[in-house]
Design a protein around this motif. Structure first.
Motif, PDB file in Angstrom:
ATOM      1  N   GLU C 201     -11.699 -11.268   0.765  1.00 55.84           N
ATOM      2  CA  GLU C 201     -12.729 -10.565   0.003  1.00 55.84           C
ATOM      3  C   GLU C 201     -14.126 -10.919   0.509  1.00 55.84           C
ATOM      4  OE1 GLU C 201     -13.544 -11.917  -3.988  1.00 55.84           O
ATOM      5  OE2 GLU C 201     -13.599  -9.857  -4.745  1.00 55.84           O
ATOM      6  N   SER C 211     -16.752  -8.577   2.146  1.00 54.99           N
ATOM      7  CA  SER C 211     -16.262  -7.691   3.194  1.00 54.99           C
ATOM      8  C   SER C 211     -16.075  -6.305   2.595  1.00 54.99           C
ATOM      9  CB  SER C 211     -14.919  -8.208   3.713  1.00 54.99           C
ATOM     10  OG  SER C 211     -13.934  -8.095   2.691  1.00 54.99           O
ATOM     11  N   ARG C 213     -13.296  -4.552   2.656  1.00 55.87           N
ATOM     12  CA  ARG C 213     -12.034  -4.625   1.902  1.00 55.87           C
ATOM     13  C   ARG C 213     -12.258  -5.325   0.571  1.00 55.87           C
ATOM     14  NH1 ARG C 213      -6.902  -7.023   4.201  1.00 55.87           N
ATOM     15  NH2 ARG C 213      -5.891  -5.440   2.926  1.00 55.87           N
ATOM     16  N   GLY C 214     -13.103  -6.335   0.599  1.00 60.19           N
ATOM     17  CA  GLY C 214     -13.383  -7.081  -0.623  1.00 60.19           C
ATOM     18  C   GLY C 214     -13.999  -6.200  -1.686  1.00 60.19           C
ATOM     19  N   ARG C 215     -15.014  -5.437  -1.302  1.00 65.54           N
ATOM     20  CA  ARG C 215     -15.653  -4.566  -2.293  1.00 65.54           C
ATOM     21  C   ARG C 215     -14.730  -3.447  -2.757  1.00 65.54           C
ATOM     22  NH1 ARG C 215     -21.102  -5.312  -3.356  1.00 65.54           N
ATOM     23  NH2 ARG C 215     -22.258  -6.276  -1.657  1.00 65.54           N
ATOM     24  N   GLY C 218     -10.876  -5.897  -3.801  1.00 68.94           N
ATOM     25  CA  GLY C 218     -11.063  -7.026  -4.700  1.00 68.94           C
ATOM     26  C   GLY C 218     -10.064  -8.137  -4.467  1.00 68.94           C
TER      27      GLY C 218
END
Lengths: 340, 340, 340, 340, 340, 340
Positions: C201, C211, C213-215, C218
């Protein structure tokens, strides 16, 4: 004289054009000389300008909110572009408002024609006559073609109300076929009339703002009052039909907290609310994504939606440079920022 | 020496008076010379001052939060008024606090007399004796006459607590007649005592702020503790009456989210809460409307109420110049700003 | 060359070291000369730097986000410390990231050993094998030792994820004894794995950020996906046990509004949520109190918790100098600021 | 005479024992004969009883809320177990309250000893003396050993307050070691005193209920008033320490909406709130899971937590027989029941 | 024939009178005989009645919602009072509605006179003419004298709208003197007109209910439409004054969640909202307290306010018999019932 | 043997058919005779049945949740229809589930074909291959054709998931044309896959319920896990595209409080959420309106939407007979029921 758009001004450019003065302040240098600081605006942005010569004489010619004709030179001072103004005079002629307000990219005449054509498809004679009475009201139509749909977010430009209304009406046609339980006539009439109060709620001469009536009464109630007035002349309009139509308008924001005095109580009221919401969000979000100037794959933080939007495709690399969590997020007494 | 009120300072004025130093910073010009930047305040506002000569000697004489006697000259620098300080020394004498704090426009002696007179109308001997024991406590009375009712919004000036208390008590008298079900004695006693904890919650010497006890315990609980202390000496005070009175204090903010540990549970508790709310809002809103300096028919955006207020009467013309939707509104995930 | 920490720079210091350029802007003096304004950062803070000579040549050597080696002199300009840069070149060598990111005060090797030891206490062979499969994954372990636990608040430094995970695991051991109804094995496994998705994340090379993908996904869902991948290789892992473990991860934020797609549904899920919350708050609050530089007995206003924190002990005297109520409080339509 | 526990009564059982009459109603058959319908309760449940003979004479002997000695026969009528009462007389002797109220499974003497021992570990002499003054107050101690911690949920049985207080104190000891920033003495004192007001908020003779003072003032404020009273006799107790301690009590529910007039403002206040919450939830949830009689892997719908709890292990097969979504869920205007 | 009030019926009474049939069901005994079960209502309550003879013939004479003349005998069956009906026929004559609806305890003629007198005190001629045009409208006045102010809570009886309107107007007079900033004329006009839409929102012939228009449009918008209609005939009514007056009506519920499409934007709008709220709560709470039949010092749980109310004075003894926490409280995921 | 639908049973009917036993209780008459009370259900409703003869023998043959073949006679007892059961035996043969579960009115084969055809219009080869991999998975497809879309509200019948998915996909096609900024391929893929986790979240053999995995993990996360599994075999699937697609699924409930672990972050995610919501509400509301059996122009109170719905057209006359405000409304501490 050509108009230099503010967004296009670059270092050392010669600048000329008509600009709206949105701020005007007299200053004094440490040496005791007067100078004039202005904010000049057109529909593409705003920039600071400075007058160093003939200050008193020039300052006396115009006041804030006037449109002035300017000639000057652009340079950078403290990292901000500025115009050193060499000539300035008030523009007394009728202003070309398109310099100051954006307009719909579509042709308002064509849009109105299409909306009328769609309205003619209404089979219920009462609803058709009601719509016709609006379309025959020249004062109404001229405002309806010009008004924006909002001060900020979606369709916030001249012609935006018509563009939004037409878009909602088109979707209503499609959904009425998709969901046969829907009463197409009632829903279409609601689509056409749901936001008409915005022509009174907003002012839109050199900028978009709320009128006093708009702030105090709101476009939802204003729309109902406008419908009521037209209904006075349609003596045999069925009372229950009138009530249903007014309910569509009163409930189209869906929930109390969005200013709806009534929540939707039947299928068409739900449909109008949901389609209106869809159209506003699609238009507004597209604009946010297009207008964003933030580098990287995410937009600047959007306060209306309390999140960053993903622009994707550019690069998946993280940029640590982004501004911190905005203050708003902080009202969550939990330690993990959840979902920006 | 006459005191020049900060709000009255204009370009080129000679300025003199006693001011509170709320910020004091030593700086250095690009040429390497020391200078002193101060923020000077009185109850009408704050202004920046600069000392360019004898900087070290002058700076060593006083520290932040001191009151200093200043002579200087006003001029504008970068669009902001500034004082070029020519003379400055610490004022060692007892400070005239009225220079730094607003006071109630009413006579505190008269207000106290009227409050006592109203209290004498209480027929229940226990409640009367309780109020009397407060009124006979000189230390309490002197603070009660001086304390403000708030740091910000309503009655936020010296004597404001007494003014607010008296106003609530007067309305209580009227409403006790209007609604005969109300127990006038209990409600009056509650009105007099509901906010007394504010004399400990706040500090109000050269400015209004929260005390440590105030922030940690709050005036609601402090008020109850003060009542409890007086009750110790009133041996035969009926326990249920004491409980009812304390409940009035504990529940007078009406809802949990406003810091009430209890919500109103009987008629007088509701009445006190609603009348207290009415008086606070009438006082606070009148002040917002009077103090507003925004041109046009609307006030500046008010963050406490999350809205603009209508001042009306001036002109119905829209002014596009108003600042945008404040960030706070943006937590509504709906696209139409609903009701500013 | 020694690195001068930014937080230690004082007037007239000679400054040298490697700094991250977080902002780079070309400017022009009124006389038309180019100059360069930079923001230079290390893990202790950020400072403005100016280049006045050889501007074009120097500017062409590096871009924003590069690390540069700088020599210069500190002075104050307009009350702010600045570096007059005398020498600057891009640092092409691999960067020592510890210059730019804080690290856990504890030894990551020791912490990992202790976490492994605690995990070995798991008696259920399936859970033990699952944890082992993570601990045997070198790529995972190297990230898990390095990752922070957050961008902001708690454990927001390199090694913070491991430090937080270990702390939660230790408390889990104690609470499993205190509350014998708890299934220690399941709870421990949940403790170890609950935040592993944060290694994907977040990004944490020269700064901590999210990142893409993180946003978009999660750490909660990322953690479950990572567990799912390991489970693929553990063929006889009991399905209900897998479901319970994933539920612990999915529900560990406790409530929907904190991004939990599920709320806790059995005892261990509640316990993990509550212990995680306790550890995050103890770590984060201790840091707020330690880092606060506000004079007096209260911290600066904390937006995450919407309150001031009491540092106590210093003096009980009120300081009127504190900044006003922050805008956020204003969404309470009640006139008394309730509890700052 | 042996007491037949109500929960154990089965068809055709002979029933005897002392029961609390919680409802008493005289009825008349269609034939005009009088009969008596009673609700009889002990701590394991409640059951309906009927008297068909000597109705007037028996009915005149006792009133609602009396404890009566009953002999009768159990049978089923309309799918509900009922007692046909053959003998009934009022029990004039002092009641064995353990028949009507559950008690802590632990020894209250041992628990009190341990709590005293833990308290002796407090090094601050003021806090130690304060705790001692409570422990030396025999009237206080006898109530403190007897009181429940709640009417409903957690530790809702005699001795529950002591059990909960001791459990919190034990965890405080462990966490004070785990988080060295915590002031162990202050936190321990807060742990011991945080809920003492419950001995006045609740009544607990033949059942647990709120007292009038309890409903009107609440245990949070009552606890502070009790501490204040003891502090009167501890003349040199440091005022700031007293304020901090009272703040711990006032803020231990954490948020306004849970009746806290103050939110935690320093580390120990947060710690006490979080540990108190953990202990209450662990105790309460364990009890829900143990007491649940629903078949299958899920408990009956729990209204306090608005969810079903997973009991797992039994079978993963879905049982369609479960009652529908409870009405409460329906205030979510979204069509998918989200997370029951 | 005398009317036996339902609330007065006691065992073995002979019952006679006109009752509204709110439920009518044909049943069959196990022996196969038809019988008729009715619910009979007057304004004091409802009771079940049974017809055992001539069932078909009697049942064919009337339908649900008819008013019938009944003679019968009261007895108790399964703990509930019942009427064994001996004679029943439909009452074809015009119904005396006062049998079925409560009325204001005050004289509507006198109240109307006083309201007119107060309105005559309005000095602004436009506002006075507007009020006069309503008072001269006989159809309006006859409804305005008859309408209730609500279906449930406050002033929910015939004449309640007038009683509430007058009470608000009286308080407005007092508060206009107390707060001289208030525009008395505007506020009084708003007081008189704020709820007039209730004459269309509600129906009130044999019971109070919402009309279709009421549910779909609401009394707030209906009031504005009624004002708009009268304004049509007052050609020189100042537009801004009309807007202000309509705003008072639109915002008088204060917040969006109470159905206000606008929140108050100036002093009079706040005052009207707060006074309206005060009057509604004083009336409604007095009624709750008077009508409550619960033994002990607390009322039955009140769902509208989510609390018990304290009736006090009786006895401070706790009664354990009170029903448990109502389901609604359970949406607080905290373990302590906070404040019932 | 013909099946008598439960909803069609009338007084004195002979009843026969296969029914699900959802409740089975043994009782005893006052005379001491055993009898059996059953609840019998088919997809049209549920009814009580009684067995008076051969009770033990019959009762021993079957248990709750079995399907039994019944013959009996309908009669009314205490105003409720009941079946006097004359013959009953367990039905050992495979059950015809359509007796117990409603099905989509549309042909699932045709719907699947159309969905496949629409999916073939996806031009992005990765997304097309992903959809194809699901459509080629026979086990998946057979469940996907059978599963309902919900336990309660919308499309809560066999085939409902497919019907809903197809409807969303069709609207997606139309909106992709209407709003050219939308990425049609991504949005279509999201539409097809957004709810696939429901085939595991729900069980749907003799009734619709949640599976254990469903309650503990939820269909949102289950859908992502199913997509992840298929992606394992599509080696060159672009990672950012996979992330975007998973984000569409994770955010399609729109807000945290509806169980979305992520809120929509780009245009297609918003579009999918809004279209999904529209389709669910149109389907669900149509069903509410069709199934309502309340007399008059309004439906029974709907708890999911907290309102009555208008059916209109019938009669505009108010019916006073409607049940009171449901308890839920009462959590609004305002005296006027706002908008039912």
């Amino acid at each position: 004289m050509e108009h230099t758009w503010i967004k296009d001004i670059k270092e050392n450019d010669t600048v000329s054009g008509d600009y709206l003065v949105t701020n005007k302040t007299l200053g004094q240098t440490r040496q005791g000389n007067a100078f004039l600081t202005l904010t000049l605006a057109d529909r593409t942005g705003a920039i600071e300008g400075r007058v160093w010569d003939n200050v008193e004489q020039i300052a006396s010619q115009f006041k804030q909110r006037d449109v002035v004709t300017v000639v000057g030179q652009a340079n950078t001072y403290r990292n901000q572009m500025q115009i050193q103004i060499q000539g300035l005079k008030r523009n007394p002629s009728p202003v070309d408002t398109t310099l100051f307000l954006d307009s719909t990219p579509q042709n308002t005449g064509h849009m109105l024609s299409e909306l009328k054509k769609i309205s003619h498809g209404i089979e219920n004679r009462h609803l058709k006559m009601l719509i016709d009475s609006f379309m025959a009201d020249h004062r109404f139509v001229s405002q309806f073609k010009k008004a924006p749909a909002a001060k900020y977010f979606h369709h916030a430009y001249l012609g935006g109300l018509l563009e939004h209304t037409l878009s909602v009406a088109r979707i209503v046609l499609q959904m009425s076929q998709h969901y046969p339980d829907l009463d197409k006539d009632l829903l279409l009439a609601g689509a056409v009339l749901h936001d008409i109060g915005k022509i009174e709620e907003l002012t839109y001469d050199l900028g978009i703002d709320y009128s006093d009536r708009g702030r105090l009464l709101g476009h939802i109630v204003l729309s109902v009052l406008m419908v009521e007035e037209k209904l006075k002349d349609l003596k045999d309009f069925p009372p229950e039909l009138a009530t249903r139509l007014k309910h569509l308008i009163l409930s189209h924001h869906g929930e109390f907290e969005f200013g709806s005095p009534k929540r939707p109580k039947f299928l068409e009221a739900f449909a109008l609310h949901l389609i209106d919401d869809l159209d506003a969000k699609m238009n507004g979000l597209s604009k946010i994504l297009k207008d964003d100037r933030q580098e990287g794959s995410w937009t600047a933080f959007n306060h209306l939606f309390q999140r960053y939007f993903f622009k994707g495709s550019v690069t998946a690399k993280a940029d640590e440079n982004r501004e911190g969590i905005p203050a708003k997020e902080s009202d969550q007494p939990y330690l993990f920022p959840v979902d920006l």
